[in-house]
Scaffold this active site. Sequence first.
Site, PDB file in Angstrom:
ATOM      1  N   TYR A  46      47.836   3.323  38.281  1.00  0.00           N
ATOM      2  CA  TYR A  46      48.530   3.467  39.560  1.00  0.00           C
ATOM      3  C   TYR A  46      49.699   2.502  39.768  1.00  0.00           C
ATOM      4  O   TYR A  46      50.469   2.669  40.710  1.00  0.00           O
ATOM      5  CB  TYR A  46      47.517   3.364  40.695  1.00  0.00           C
ATOM      6  CG  TYR A  46      46.571   4.539  40.695  1.00  0.00           C
ATOM      7  CD1 TYR A  46      46.977   5.762  41.206  1.00  0.00           C
ATOM      8  CD2 TYR A  46      45.307   4.442  40.132  1.00  0.00           C
ATOM      9  CE1 TYR A  46      46.137   6.856  41.184  1.00  0.00           C
ATOM     10  CE2 TYR A  46      44.455   5.540  40.099  1.00  0.00           C
ATOM     11  CZ  TYR A  46      44.874   6.748  40.627  1.00  0.00           C
ATOM     12  OH  TYR A  46      44.038   7.833  40.587  1.00  0.00           O
ATOM     13  N   PHE A  55      37.160   4.320  49.741  1.00  0.00           N
ATOM     14  CA  PHE A  55      37.256   5.634  50.370  1.00  0.00           C
ATOM     15  C   PHE A  55      37.568   6.690  49.319  1.00  0.00           C
ATOM     16  O   PHE A  55      37.910   6.359  48.189  1.00  0.00           O
ATOM     17  CB  PHE A  55      38.341   5.644  51.464  1.00  0.00           C
ATOM     18  CG  PHE A  55      39.623   4.968  51.065  1.00  0.00           C
ATOM     19  CD1 PHE A  55      40.586   5.661  50.365  1.00  0.00           C
ATOM     20  CD2 PHE A  55      39.833   3.640  51.365  1.00  0.00           C
ATOM     21  CE1 PHE A  55      41.762   5.041  49.988  1.00  0.00           C
ATOM     22  CE2 PHE A  55      41.003   3.005  50.996  1.00  0.00           C
ATOM     23  CZ  PHE A  55      41.980   3.707  50.300  1.00  0.00           C
ATOM     24  N   ARG A  61      51.751  15.319  32.045  1.00  0.00           N
ATOM     25  CA  ARG A  61      52.852  16.240  32.330  1.00  0.00           C
ATOM     26  C   ARG A  61      53.522  15.958  33.677  1.00  0.00           C
ATOM     27  O   ARG A  61      54.293  16.784  34.170  1.00  0.00           O
ATOM     28  CB  ARG A  61      52.354  17.696  32.306  1.00  0.00           C
ATOM     29  CG  ARG A  61      51.718  18.115  30.983  1.00  0.00           C
ATOM     30  CD  ARG A  61      51.403  19.602  30.984  1.00  0.00           C
ATOM     31  NE  ARG A  61      50.579  19.984  29.846  1.00  0.00           N
ATOM     32  CZ  ARG A  61      50.214  21.241  29.579  1.00  0.00           C
ATOM     33  NH1 ARG A  61      50.591  22.226  30.392  1.00  0.00           N
ATOM     34  NH2 ARG A  61      49.464  21.513  28.531  1.00  0.00           N
ATOM     35  N   GLY A  62      53.205  14.848  34.293  1.00  0.00           N
ATOM     36  CA  GLY A  62      53.847  14.478  35.549  1.00  0.00           C
ATOM     37  C   GLY A  62      53.245  15.112  36.786  1.00  0.00           C
ATOM     38  O   GLY A  62      53.828  15.008  37.876  1.00  0.00           O
ATOM     39  N   GLU A 100      41.016   3.503  37.332  1.00  0.00           N
ATOM     40  CA  GLU A 100      41.419   2.829  36.104  1.00  0.00           C
ATOM     41  C   GLU A 100      42.575   1.894  36.434  1.00  0.00           C
ATOM     42  O   GLU A 100      43.494   2.262  37.168  1.00  0.00           O
ATOM     43  CB  GLU A 100      41.852   3.825  35.036  1.00  0.00           C
ATOM     44  CG  GLU A 100      40.730   4.679  34.480  1.00  0.00           C
ATOM     45  CD  GLU A 100      41.194   5.544  33.317  1.00  0.00           C
ATOM     46  OE1 GLU A 100      41.578   4.991  32.263  1.00  0.00           O
ATOM     47  OE2 GLU A 100      41.190   6.771  33.471  1.00  0.00           O
TER      48      GLU A 100
END
Length: 431
Positions: A147, A431, A115-116, A143
Site C-alpha cells: 500500500y 476495520f 494489471r493496475g 501485506e
Amino acid sequence: MTIEIRPVTRDEAPEYLRVLPYVNGLPHWEPAPAAWHGGPEAWPPPNRPATPEQVARWVEEVVTAGHFHPQAAFDGGKVVGGSAMLSLAITVPGLREVPFGGVTATAVIATHRRRGLLRGMMQAMFDEALDRGEPLAALSASEGGIYGRYGFAPATRRTRWDLDRAEAAFADADPPVGSLELVDAATARQAWPRVHEEARRRQVGELRPVPGKWNGLSDDATGPDGPTRYLIHRCPQGDVDGVANFRLPWTPLVEHTGTLVVDALQAASVDAYRAMWMLLTDFDLTRRVTAPTRPADEPLRWMLRNPRALRVTRQSDNLWLRVLDLPAALTARSYDTTADLTIAVDADPMCPRNTGTWRLSATPDGATCTPTRTRPDLTLTVQALGSLYLGGMSAALLAAAGHIRPHHDGAVPALGRLFRTDPEPFNSFAF
C-alpha cells in the site's frame, strides 16, 4: 482486456463478495505471526467458505449500509476485483474528530493481478472520499509491501505482550476506587459502545466504530477456546467506565496451559484501567497473561514493580494513513507549539491537490495552510506526511530514510516538535 471500474449494483454484490479472501475461506493476512492474534500458534485456524445464507446477509449490508462504499473491477462484465471504503472518523491531535475513508474488503483474483486494477479502484475510492469531504484515507495493511505505492504509510503501532502471573505485582499505590463485575455478553454489548465513545475522545488515533460493532459478542463456546468472558468496572457513582473481553483457551501443549488471553480492554478512567488489570493478571488457576493489539506505550508497564516483566512478544504497524486533501487535513488537527513552516510535497498523481508548496502556520489556537511560492523548509513524500500526521512517528527517522529532505539546518527538528503527540496515537481495532 477491457477493464471497467465502478460501484456494484445489488445484483452484482454477491459476485463482488465472492472475490474477497475471507468469503472464500482463504487467508487475508500475510503468513507471519500477527500482533493481533492472542493464541499460542503462529496463525489462527483457517476460515470456512461463507455459506449462501452468510453471503445473502452480507449483500444486504453492502447495498443498504450508508457508510459502506464498494468499488469493483469488471472484465467483460465479470467481477475480477473489489474494494470498499467505510465512512468513519478518527480522533486527531487536539482530540478533534475528523472523517476519513477506511479501505477494506479488498482483493483481485489471481488471474488478473499486476494489471493496475487495485490502483484503479483506489483512485475511484479516493475521488469519492474527497467528494464526501473526507480528507484522509486509512487501512490495515494485509501485506506491508503493497500500500505504500498508493501513498499509505504506518501511522500507529500495536504490540502483543506476555506477563507471567508470578511477576505481576503492582507497585504500591492507593487502591483503585469503584467495583468490578463479571458479566454476560448482553451486558458487555451495552457497555462497550459507551466506554469506547468516552475513551476514544481522549485517545489520538482511536476510531469511531461502524454501527453494530459489538453485536456479535456471545456467551457461546467456539471450538476448544471456550466462551469469551466479560469484565466491567463501575465508578463510585455506578456508571460503567471500563470493559474487557478475555478467554481461557484450552491447549494440548503443557507450556501454554494456564494462559489467560485479554482480547480487548478499554477504560475511560485510570482507576478502571488499573483495577481491571489487577484482576486479570491475578486470575485463579492461571500462570500467564497474553494481550494482543495493545499500545506500544502500555501504561500497565509503569504500574508494575518490575516494568521489565511485561515482555513484548510481537509488534507491528497498525493503522496506515494517507492524506487526500493536505490543507484540509493539516488544519483539522491542532498543534501544541507555534511554528511557521513551508512544506513541499513530492508529486502526488493520485491526489494532485496535495502537490506543491504549502505554508503551515500553526499555534495551539489553530492553523492555516495556504499555497506559497517561497522556498520550502522541507520536502516530504506523501507517505511521510501520512506517518507524521497523528504524531506518533519520528521526523528524524523519516528524514534518515530519505522520506523527508530538509533544506536548512533545524528544519527536521522543528517539524518533529510541531507534529509529535504524547502519548502515542493508537487504534484499538481495525476495520
